[in-house]
Scaffold this active site. Structure first.
Site, PDB file in Angstrom:
ATOM      1  N   PHE A  42       0.858  -1.181   0.000  1.00 27.85           N
ATOM      2  CA  PHE A  42       0.000   0.000   0.000  1.00 27.85           C
ATOM      3  C   PHE A  42       0.897   1.234   0.000  1.00 27.85           C
ATOM      4  O   PHE A  42       1.734   1.410   0.892  1.00 27.85           O
ATOM      5  CB  PHE A  42      -0.918  -0.007   1.225  1.00 27.85           C
ATOM      6  CG  PHE A  42      -1.867  -1.175   1.234  1.00 27.85           C
ATOM      7  CD1 PHE A  42      -3.110  -1.077   0.614  1.00 27.85           C
ATOM      8  CD2 PHE A  42      -1.522  -2.372   1.843  1.00 27.85           C
ATOM      9  CE1 PHE A  42      -3.981  -2.159   0.604  1.00 27.85           C
ATOM     10  CE2 PHE A  42      -2.388  -3.460   1.844  1.00 27.85           C
ATOM     11  CZ  PHE A  42      -3.620  -3.350   1.221  1.00 27.85           C
ATOM     12  N   VAL A  80       2.786  -1.666   4.226  1.00 33.13           N
ATOM     13  CA  VAL A  80       2.347  -0.276   4.129  1.00 33.13           C
ATOM     14  C   VAL A  80       3.593   0.603   4.111  1.00 33.13           C
ATOM     15  O   VAL A  80       4.443   0.491   5.005  1.00 33.13           O
ATOM     16  CB  VAL A  80       1.457   0.097   5.340  1.00 33.13           C
ATOM     17  CG1 VAL A  80       1.017   1.542   5.260  1.00 33.13           C
ATOM     18  CG2 VAL A  80       0.257  -0.839   5.422  1.00 33.13           C
ATOM     19  N   CYS A  81       3.712   1.464   3.118  1.00 35.10           N
ATOM     20  CA  CYS A  81       4.870   2.356   3.030  1.00 35.10           C
ATOM     21  C   CYS A  81       4.925   3.243   4.272  1.00 35.10           C
ATOM     22  O   CYS A  81       4.003   4.025   4.530  1.00 35.10           O
ATOM     23  CB  CYS A  81       4.791   3.210   1.775  1.00 35.10           C
ATOM     24  SG  CYS A  81       6.156   4.383   1.636  1.00 35.10           S
ATOM     25  N   VAL A  82       5.993   3.128   5.027  1.00 40.50           N
ATOM     26  CA  VAL A  82       6.099   3.849   6.294  1.00 40.50           C
ATOM     27  C   VAL A  82       6.109   5.361   6.084  1.00 40.50           C
ATOM     28  O   VAL A  82       5.443   6.096   6.820  1.00 40.50           O
ATOM     29  CB  VAL A  82       7.327   3.376   7.116  1.00 40.50           C
ATOM     30  CG1 VAL A  82       8.633   3.650   6.399  1.00 40.50           C
ATOM     31  CG2 VAL A  82       7.314   3.978   8.503  1.00 40.50           C
ATOM     32  N   ALA A  85       2.646   6.526   5.058  1.00 41.86           N
ATOM     33  CA  ALA A  85       1.722   6.361   6.183  1.00 41.86           C
ATOM     34  C   ALA A  85       1.898   7.477   7.207  1.00 41.86           C
ATOM     35  O   ALA A  85       0.909   8.073   7.666  1.00 41.86           O
ATOM     36  CB  ALA A  85       1.931   5.001   6.833  1.00 41.86           C
TER      37      ALA A  85
END
EC number: 2.8.1.-
Length: 131
Positions: A42, A80-82, A85
């Site tokens: 994501f 999830v791309c940190v 996010a």
């Protein structure tokens, strides 16, 4: 035909566009056809699919929880791309403590990851499909 390994890149939010729901329907079709769904990454607005505070109306499809269920049933990794996010107010407990934030809201089953996870998925999957 032998089973293929699929990875998905989701760049649209859970609600407001078709991208994430189309990705979910595609994921169901991949699994239904006997292929292996390895991971979902994501990115950009797609990180909103991992927001634990999402609360759709009772008569609406709960896409966030559907991703969780898919991951649990099919052993799919939900990355999830940190960076994306954190820019959008989504964090896990570790990052919240590191950044001195009041709370964490990453949905269980999702993992904050760097772009390295996306690169690895691209190299190890037979097909990478972006939504």
């Amino acid at each position: 035909m032998s089973a293929l390994k699929y990875c998905l890149l989701v760049t649209g939010p859970a609600y407001g566009t078709q991208q994430a729901s189309s990705a979910y329907q595609f994921a169901q079709a991949v699994v239904g056809a006997g292929h292996h769904l390895v991971s979902i990454f994501f990115y950009r607005e797609g990180v909103l699919n991992a927001n634990q505070l999402t609360a759709p109306a009772s008569d609406e499809f709960d896409l966030v929880r559907a991703w969780q269920q898919l991951a649990a049933e099919q052993a799919v990794t939900l990355n999830v791309c940190v960076a994306a996010a954190l820019r959008r107010g989504i964090t896990d407990q570790h990052e919240a403590e590191q950044l001195n934030l009041a709370a964490a809201n990453l949905q269980p089953g999702f993992t904050l990851s760097g772009l390295g996870a996306l690169a690895e998925a691209t190299l190890t999957c037979d097909r990478m499909v972006q939504f």
